[in-house]
Motif scaffolding. Structure first.
Motif, PDB file in Angstrom:
ATOM      1  N   ARG A 201       0.803  -1.076   0.154  1.00 24.64           N
ATOM      2  CA  ARG A 201      -0.249  -0.096   0.171  1.00 24.64           C
ATOM      3  C   ARG A 201       0.825   1.511   0.274  1.00 24.64           C
ATOM      4  O   ARG A 201       1.702   1.842   0.783  1.00 24.64           O
ATOM      5  CB  ARG A 201      -1.242  -0.070   1.246  1.00 24.64           C
ATOM      6  N   GLY A 202       0.805   1.665  -0.941  1.00 21.08           N
ATOM      7  CA  GLY A 202       2.013   2.344  -1.192  1.00 21.08           C
ATOM      8  C   GLY A 202       1.743   4.186  -0.133  1.00 21.08           C
ATOM      9  O   GLY A 202       0.886   4.323  -0.353  1.00 21.08           O
ATOM     10  N   PRO A 203       2.698   5.153  -0.010  1.00 24.20           N
ATOM     11  CA  PRO A 203       2.376   6.300   0.497  1.00 24.20           C
ATOM     12  C   PRO A 203       1.362   7.098  -0.017  1.00 24.20           C
ATOM     13  O   PRO A 203       0.821   8.413   0.165  1.00 24.20           O
ATOM     14  CB  PRO A 203       4.264   6.727   0.086  1.00 24.20           C
ATOM     15  N   LYS A 204       1.413   7.224  -1.533  1.00 20.56           N
ATOM     16  CA  LYS A 204       0.625   8.173  -2.267  1.00 20.56           C
ATOM     17  C   LYS A 204      -0.720   7.115  -2.751  1.00 20.56           C
ATOM     18  O   LYS A 204      -1.520   7.994  -3.858  1.00 20.56           O
ATOM     19  CB  LYS A 204       1.298   8.758  -3.715  1.00 20.56           C
ATOM     20  N   LEU A 205      -1.412   6.494  -2.389  1.00 21.01           N
ATOM     21  CA  LEU A 205      -2.447   5.546  -1.493  1.00 21.01           C
ATOM     22  C   LEU A 205      -4.125   7.274  -2.373  1.00 21.01           C
ATOM     23  O   LEU A 205      -4.286   7.032  -3.110  1.00 21.01           O
ATOM     24  CB  LEU A 205      -2.658   4.956  -1.361  1.00 21.01           C
ATOM     25  N   SER A 206      -4.192   8.172  -1.386  1.00 22.32           N
ATOM     26  CA  SER A 206      -4.915   8.557  -1.516  1.00 22.32           C
ATOM     27  C   SER A 206      -4.884  10.434  -2.342  1.00 22.32           C
ATOM     28  O   SER A 206      -5.205  10.573  -2.830  1.00 22.32           O
ATOM     29  CB  SER A 206      -5.020   9.790   0.407  1.00 22.32           C
ATOM     30  N   GLU A 207      -3.918  10.226  -3.023  1.00 21.40           N
ATOM     31  CA  GLU A 207      -3.316  11.296  -3.693  1.00 21.40           C
ATOM     32  C   GLU A 207      -3.459  10.475  -5.574  1.00 21.40           C
ATOM     33  O   GLU A 207      -3.568  11.468  -6.329  1.00 21.40           O
ATOM     34  CB  GLU A 207      -2.259  11.858  -3.822  1.00 21.40           C
TER      35      GLU A 207
END
Length: 332
Positions: A201-207
């Motif tokens: 689950r990557g750090p830019k999931l929400s972006e």
């Protein structure tokens, strides 16, 4: 010391948790885990509950799902032998697939909901929740990944679709079949899907923003370019085996040079072809121009998978590999 199954139940809202919210009789999420459990007979299990969200399922997003996945991993680390998640059915096919692809291990994750809210005659929520508990507590459910339990049928997350807007028999697995059933209050396993290693689950999931568009008769594609420019990737749901109007081909080829573009079928049943048709806009033409074959994945699951991969920083080679590996139908 006890041999009882230890389940964790996380609630997200949805029809199963609806209650009257206005004079009009329309319902809104309002019931918590304790309210839902009052409808069930006593079970020989250890149960921990948490009201994780209280939302209609259209309001769930990838940030919520990432937080849910983290909480599930925490519950498993604390000793849970099975996880039950209740949520609205409108997006359960997408959220279940997200969990299936990003949470590893053998502990079963069982999702359920309801098509009839508690104020209707014959609400199906209690029966679905009881069935979900039975599956989550059964040793045969280990290693299945995430499953959806509705109407005494167990569907693998990678196959399940909501195929009717109101029927209690709304959930189907068009490219396969239910992998199990509840028979005389017991879980009967019929087939076992192949497991996949969990994706990060990557750090830019929400972006991350992944667009999805459906091919349509007479579509000239004029609206597609400005829409696609504001996304990090695109899923195009083509006709039949993966076809679009020929006038869309130059634009899709241009987009595929700049970002990952996945070709799925809008039929949501059957695969995208690879080498049957060769006319402009056919599957062979589009794949030769850099589009990525979704195989048996329907457009909605293809979008979830592409979102997970792009947000984790996967390059085109890795995205193509994962889609090729993920889109086949394999059971053991």
């Amino acid at each position: 010391m006890t041999d009882k199954p230890r389940l964790s139940m996380l609630t997200l809202g949805g029809t199963i948790a609806m209650t009257s919210g206005s004079d009009s009789g329309a319902v809104v999420p309002g019931l918590d885990a304790d309210d839902l459990l009052k409808t069930l007979p006593e079970l020989d299990i250890e149960l921990v509950t948490a009201d994780f969200r209280q939302l209609p399922s259209p309001d769930l997003g990838f940030t919520d799902l990432a937080a849910l996945a983290t909480r599930i991993e925490q519950e498993i680390a604390a000793g849970a032998t099975g996880i039950v998640v209740t949520q609205g059915t409108d997006t359960i096919e997408e959220s279940s697939y997200f969990l299936d692809r990003t949470v590893g291990g053998d502990v079963p994750i069982v999702m359920t909901g309801a098509m009839r809210h508690p104020q209707q005659a014959g609400p199906d929520g209690p029966a679905n929740l009881l069935a979900a508990m039975r599956v989550a507590a059964d040793p045969d459910a280990r290693g299945l990944g995430c499953v959806v339990v509705m109407s005494d049928e167990i569907h693998a997350a990678r196959y399940v679709r909501k195929s009717h807007s109101t029927s209690t028999g709304a959930f189907t697995s068009p490219n396969a079949a239910p992998i199990g059933r509840i028979v005389e209050q017991e879980f009967v396993l019929l087939s076992r899907p192949r497991q996949y290693p969990p994706l990060p689950r990557g750090p830019k999931l929400s972006e991350t923003s992944i667009g999805m568009v459906h091919a349509a008769l007479g579509d000239d594609g004029n609206w597609l370019k400005p829409f696609a420019e504001h996304t990090d990737g695109l899923v195009i749901a083509g006709f039949g085996g993966g076809h679009v109007p020929s006038r869309l081909v130059p634009l899709l080829a241009e987009l595929a040079e700049a970002k990952p573009v996945v070709l799925a079928s809008r039929t949501s049943s059957g695969p995208v072809l690879r080498r049957t048709y060769g006319y402009p806009g056919s599957e062979q033409d589009l794949l030769s121009r850099g589009l990525i074959n979704a195989g048996f994945l329907d457009p909605f699951k293809a979008r979830v998978l592409l979102h997970v991969l792009v947000s984790a920083g996967a390059d085109r080679t890795e995205i193509t590999r994962v889609f090729h590996d993920s889109s086949e139908i394999r059971v053991t």
